[in-house]
Design an enzyme around this catalytic site. Structure first.
Site, PDB file in Angstrom:
ATOM      1  N   ASN A   4      -8.207   1.082  -4.327  1.00 30.42           N
ATOM      2  CA  ASN A   4      -7.671   1.684  -3.117  1.00 30.42           C
ATOM      3  C   ASN A   4      -7.960   3.191  -3.089  1.00 30.42           C
ATOM      4  O   ASN A   4      -8.821   3.682  -3.820  1.00 30.42           O
ATOM      5  CB  ASN A   4      -6.185   1.371  -2.954  1.00 30.42           C
ATOM      6  N   ARG A   5      -7.211   3.920  -2.279  1.00 35.65           N
ATOM      7  CA  ARG A   5      -7.536   5.311  -1.994  1.00 35.65           C
ATOM      8  C   ARG A   5      -6.666   6.284  -2.782  1.00 35.65           C
ATOM      9  O   ARG A   5      -5.476   6.043  -2.975  1.00 35.65           O
ATOM     10  CB  ARG A   5      -7.398   5.587  -0.498  1.00 35.65           C
TER      11      ARG A   5
ATOM     12  N   HIS B 122     -11.753   3.230  -4.596  1.00 39.40           N
ATOM     13  CA  HIS B 122     -12.208   2.171  -5.501  1.00 39.40           C
ATOM     14  C   HIS B 122     -12.957   2.685  -6.732  1.00 39.40           C
ATOM     15  O   HIS B 122     -13.966   2.119  -7.138  1.00 39.40           O
ATOM     16  CB  HIS B 122     -13.074   1.176  -4.737  1.00 39.40           C
TER      17      HIS B 122
ATOM     18  N   HIS C 192     -11.582  -7.764  -5.510  1.00 43.60           N
ATOM     19  CA  HIS C 192     -11.811  -7.515  -4.085  1.00 43.60           C
ATOM     20  C   HIS C 192     -12.605  -8.659  -3.446  1.00 43.60           C
ATOM     21  O   HIS C 192     -13.567  -8.418  -2.722  1.00 43.60           O
ATOM     22  CB  HIS C 192     -12.550  -6.187  -3.911  1.00 43.60           C
ATOM     23  N   SER C 193     -12.184  -9.891  -3.693  1.00 42.01           N
ATOM     24  CA  SER C 193     -12.841 -11.018  -3.032  1.00 42.01           C
ATOM     25  C   SER C 193     -12.454 -11.081  -1.562  1.00 42.01           C
ATOM     26  O   SER C 193     -11.300 -10.847  -1.190  1.00 42.01           O
ATOM     27  CB  SER C 193     -12.470 -12.328  -3.722  1.00 42.01           C
ATOM     28  N   TYR C 194     -13.452 -11.410  -0.742  1.00 44.35           N
ATOM     29  CA  TYR C 194     -13.264 -11.642   0.684  1.00 44.35           C
ATOM     30  C   TYR C 194     -13.259 -13.156   0.909  1.00 44.35           C
ATOM     31  O   TYR C 194     -14.237 -13.843   0.610  1.00 44.35           O
ATOM     32  CB  TYR C 194     -14.406 -11.049   1.500  1.00 44.35           C
TER      33      TYR C 194
ATOM     34  N   ASP D  24      -4.835  -3.370   7.029  1.00 43.68           N
ATOM     35  CA  ASP D  24      -5.393  -2.729   5.833  1.00 43.68           C
ATOM     36  C   ASP D  24      -4.244  -1.958   5.197  1.00 43.68           C
ATOM     37  O   ASP D  24      -4.275  -0.738   5.077  1.00 43.68           O
ATOM     38  CB  ASP D  24      -6.565  -1.811   6.180  1.00 43.68           C
TER      39      ASP D  24
ATOM     40  N   GLN E   8      -2.571  -5.535  -1.112  1.00 47.15           N
ATOM     41  CA  GLN E   8      -3.250  -4.968   0.047  1.00 47.15           C
ATOM     42  C   GLN E   8      -3.828  -6.118   0.859  1.00 47.15           C
ATOM     43  O   GLN E   8      -4.722  -6.841   0.403  1.00 47.15           O
ATOM     44  CB  GLN E   8      -4.369  -4.011  -0.393  1.00 47.15           C
TER      45      GLN E   8
ATOM     46  N   GLU F 228      -5.535  -8.143  -2.161  1.00 45.50           N
ATOM     47  CA  GLU F 228      -5.807  -7.379  -3.375  1.00 45.50           C
ATOM     48  C   GLU F 228      -4.479  -7.017  -4.048  1.00 45.50           C
ATOM     49  O   GLU F 228      -3.779  -6.096  -3.630  1.00 45.50           O
ATOM     50  CB  GLU F 228      -6.592  -6.114  -3.023  1.00 45.50           C
TER      51      GLU F 228
END
Length: 344
Positions: free
Chosen positions: A80-81, A106, A175-177, A242, A281, A309
């Site tokens: 994340n940020r 990340h 971070h799987s989509y 998000d 997330q 996430e």
């Protein structure tokens, strides 16, 4: 336990060979490469017996070497940020690379998702290991990290561990989509989602938490009961979800809890997530735009996938009221997340 196989996936010039590990149970196949601990495929049976690959990705190593959207990767040192890429540890200021607007995202320009990990087979799975040197991406301390994937029946477990020689922030996730209709499907509007979180973190215009922990009740973020994603996205400010959903409060004990459930009625595919982390997330692929060609030449447009996430709260290293983000010498960072797949 699952059958475990390994095969060569390719070579990165000057860095080494990349292996693919394949975990197979009666209903699930999971494929993982040693570059970035990336999950390249999860293949599940639907209610009519058809097999779908439900994670976005690429057909070859070249795609994953670029991988600007982090498909399937383990993120570190910090997922994340981090606001303005800055934090203070032990009275010293640290400046990270800025790679997401004004922030660091990340793990920086070459985080854990961009390097080749060591690997060895274990019962029912694979353990991947990495040494991140002191000063890597400007983070303090040498970090020894491991990520272990195991498949037992219909459950994929991911166990993360790390130790550091100096105090450093750490926050690992995958971070799987996902698209339960199958990767390459146009959108996720027909998926039902529930997230077991009473509060969430509002964010500013550059996606940094404001510091407020806001109740989800009477907001579009109330996902405690199943909701259809398509209609709910129309109620969410901005391009989509998000946001961090708060699963536990700062100081809560290290305990595993059910986190989220996603159901795709047409295929009957169900994915349930449990974790020991304090947050998740929920991201609805707002920044995919169809320009990336994925597996089988598939196009991945906006809202064609979702991510769950499991992680610490974003920017926790800069927000004293958030769960502790620091790993200190002599301590062990660890967390477990499980994905269970079924049909309904």
């Amino acid at each position: 336990m699952a059958l475990v196989l390994m095969e060569e996936f390719g070579e990165v010039p000057g860095e080494g060979r990349v292996q693919k590990w394949i975990l197979k149970s009666s209903n699930i196949t999971v494929e993982i490469i040693t570059l970035g601990c990336i999950i390249t495929a999860i293949k599940c049976k639907g209610k009519n017996g058809e097999v779908n690959d439900i994670v976005l990705g690429y057909d070859d190593l070249e795609g994953y070497l670029a991988n600007p959207k982090y498909f399937g990767a383990v993120i570190g040192r910090v997922a994340n940020r981090i606001a303005k890429g800055r934090f203070v540890v032990d009275g010293k200021d640290y400046q990270l690379a800025i790679n997401n607007g004004p922030n660091s995202l990340h793990g920086g320009l070459r985080g854990f998702s961009k390097v080749i990990w060591g690997s060895e087979g274990v019962e029912g799975g694979v353990r991947l290991t990495l040494t991140s040197p002191d000063g890597d991406q400007n983070y303090p301390g040498e970090v020894q990290a491991s990520v272990t994937y195991t498949l037992e029946g219909d459950t994929l477990s991911i166990q993360y561990q790390a130790r550091s020689t100096r105090t450093t922030p750490i926050n690992l996730t995958n971070h799987s989509y996902f698209n339960l209709a199958g990767q390459g499907s146009a959108d996720i509007y027909d998926h039902e989602v529930s997230i077991n979180a009473p509060t969430y973190l509002p964010v500013d215009d550059v996606m940094i938490p404001t510091g407020e922990v806001r109740p989800v009740e009477h907001t579009p973020f109330d996902l405690r009961r199943p909701v259809l994603i398509g209609p709910r996205l129309k109620e969410v400010p901005g391009p989509g979800f998000d946001h961090n959903f708060c699963l536990s409060s700062p100081g809560d004990a290290w305990t595993e809890r059910m986190c989220a459930r996603v159901f795709h009625p047409a295929s009957g595919c169900v994915m349930e997530v449990s974790t020991t982390q304090p947050g998740v997330q929920f991201y609805t692929a707002n920044f995919l735009d169809g320009s990336f060609k994925g597996k089988g030449g598939a196009s991945y447009p906006k809202h064609s996938a979702f991510c769950l996430e499991t992680q610490n709260w974003p920017d926790a290293v800069n927000q004293a009221s958030f769960p502790d983000a620091l790993l200190r010498p002599g301590e062990q960072y660890r967390h477990v997340t499980r994905f269970t797949f079924s049909t309904a």
